[in-house]
Motif scaffolding. Structure first.
Motif, short mmCIF file in Angstrom:
data_model
loop_
_atom_site.label_atom_id
_atom_site.label_comp_id
_atom_site.label_asym_id
_atom_site.label_seq_id
_atom_site.Cartn_x
_atom_site.Cartn_y
_atom_site.Cartn_z
N LYS A 1 0.86 -1.22 -0.02
CA LYS A 1 0.07 0.09 0.02
C LYS A 1 1.06 1.22 -0.04
CE LYS A 1 -3.56 1.89 2.81
NZ LYS A 1 -4.49 2.02 3.83
N LYS A 2 0.35 2.33 -0.67
CA LYS A 2 1.29 3.54 -0.52
C LYS A 2 1.88 4.19 0.82
CE LYS A 2 -0.32 5.23 -4.98
NZ LYS A 2 -0.96 6.31 -5.94
N SER A 3 0.82 3.93 1.71
CA SER A 3 1.42 4.44 3.03
C SER A 3 2.45 3.87 3.67
CB SER A 3 0.08 4.44 3.95
OG SER A 3 -0.33 3.12 4.14
N VAL A 4 2.66 2.54 3.03
CA VAL A 4 3.89 1.54 3.76
C VAL A 4 5.27 2.47 3.45
CG1 VAL A 4 5.18 -0.43 3.52
CG2 VAL A 4 2.88 -0.36 3.56
N GLN A 5 5.24 3.24 2.30
CA GLN A 5 6.67 4.07 2.19
C GLN A 5 6.83 4.92 3.22
OE1 GLN A 5 6.35 5.91 -1.51
NE2 GLN A 5 8.50 5.94 -1.80
N ARG A 6 5.82 5.44 3.70
CA ARG A 6 5.83 6.45 4.67
C ARG A 6 6.29 5.89 6.09
NH1 ARG A 6 0.71 9.03 3.55
NH2 ARG A 6 -0.35 7.32 4.32
N ASP A 7 5.72 4.70 6.23
CA ASP A 7 6.18 3.98 7.51
C ASP A 7 7.73 3.47 7.45
OD1 ASP A 7 3.40 3.77 8.13
OD2 ASP A 7 3.19 1.94 7.59
N LEU A 8 7.99 3.18 6.39
CA LEU A 8 9.41 2.72 6.16
C LEU A 8 10.45 3.98 6.13
CD1 LEU A 8 9.24 0.13 3.28
CD2 LEU A 8 9.51 -0.26 5.74
N ILE B 1 3.49 -1.18 8.16
CA ILE B 1 4.75 -1.63 9.06
C ILE B 1 5.11 -0.61 10.05
CG2 ILE B 1 7.12 -2.10 8.58
CD1 ILE B 1 6.62 -3.07 5.62
N GLU B 2 5.02 -1.17 11.31
CA GLU B 2 5.26 -0.18 12.36
C GLU B 2 5.67 -1.14 13.63
OE1 GLU B 2 2.77 3.61 13.96
OE2 GLU B 2 2.34 2.80 12.02
N TYR C 1 -1.21 -0.87 16.46
CA TYR C 1 -2.79 -1.03 16.44
C TYR C 1 -3.49 0.51 16.96
CZ TYR C 1 -1.24 -5.84 16.22
OH TYR C 1 -0.66 -7.12 15.87
N LYS C 2 -2.71 1.31 16.98
CA LYS C 2 -3.39 2.68 17.54
C LYS C 2 -4.26 3.21 16.46
CE LYS C 2 -0.15 3.21 21.35
NZ LYS C 2 1.11 3.94 22.17
N LYS C 3 -3.59 3.16 15.40
CA LYS C 3 -4.25 4.06 13.94
C LYS C 3 -5.11 3.01 13.13
CE LYS C 3 0.03 6.07 13.36
NZ LYS C 3 1.18 6.32 12.52
N GLU C 4 -6.23 3.60 12.58
CA GLU C 4 -6.86 2.69 11.65
C GLU C 4 -6.03 2.38 10.21
OE1 GLU C 4 -10.73 3.88 10.57
OE2 GLU C 4 -11.15 4.33 12.65
N ILE C 5 -6.32 1.25 9.54
CA ILE C 5 -5.49 1.29 8.36
C ILE C 5 -6.01 1.91 7.19
CG2 ILE C 5 -4.79 -0.73 6.80
CD1 ILE C 5 -4.22 -2.21 8.99
#
Length: 86
Positions: free
Chosen positions: A8-15, A75-76, A82-86
């Motif tokens: 998912k595009k948001s995984v790039q931010r997580d990394l 990825i966190e 589990y604190k934020k929604e996906i």
């Protein structure tokens, strides 16, 4: 069965929050382990029902199996995953 890994595009931010060494280690584990054994890891309950989790060190990978693909959603760090929604 080998799965195709899709992010998912948001995984790039997580990394981007992680060090390069951690990012490299996590991505290698996803490509080697998760692509082969995705169906063997635990299914989540509650708010994340139907999704699965895979742990690499202190980091948790939340993913879904969609046909022949594994969609990596987050990825966190384990304490925050589990604190934020996906």
């Amino acid at each position: 069965m080998a799965y195709n890994i899709v992010y998912k595009k948001s995984v790039q931010r997580d990394l981007k929050k992680l060090s390069k060494a951690e990012t490299h280690r996590i991505l290698n584990q996803i490509e080697e382990e998760l692509s082969k054994n995705a169906e063997t890891y635990p299914v989540l309950k509650g708010q994340f029902a139907g999704l699965r989790k895979y742990r690499v060190g202190d980091y948790m990978i939340i993913y879904a199996i969609l046909g022949d693909d594994v969609l990596v959603l987050r990825i966190e760090h384990r304490k925050d995953v589990y604190k934020k929604e996906i």
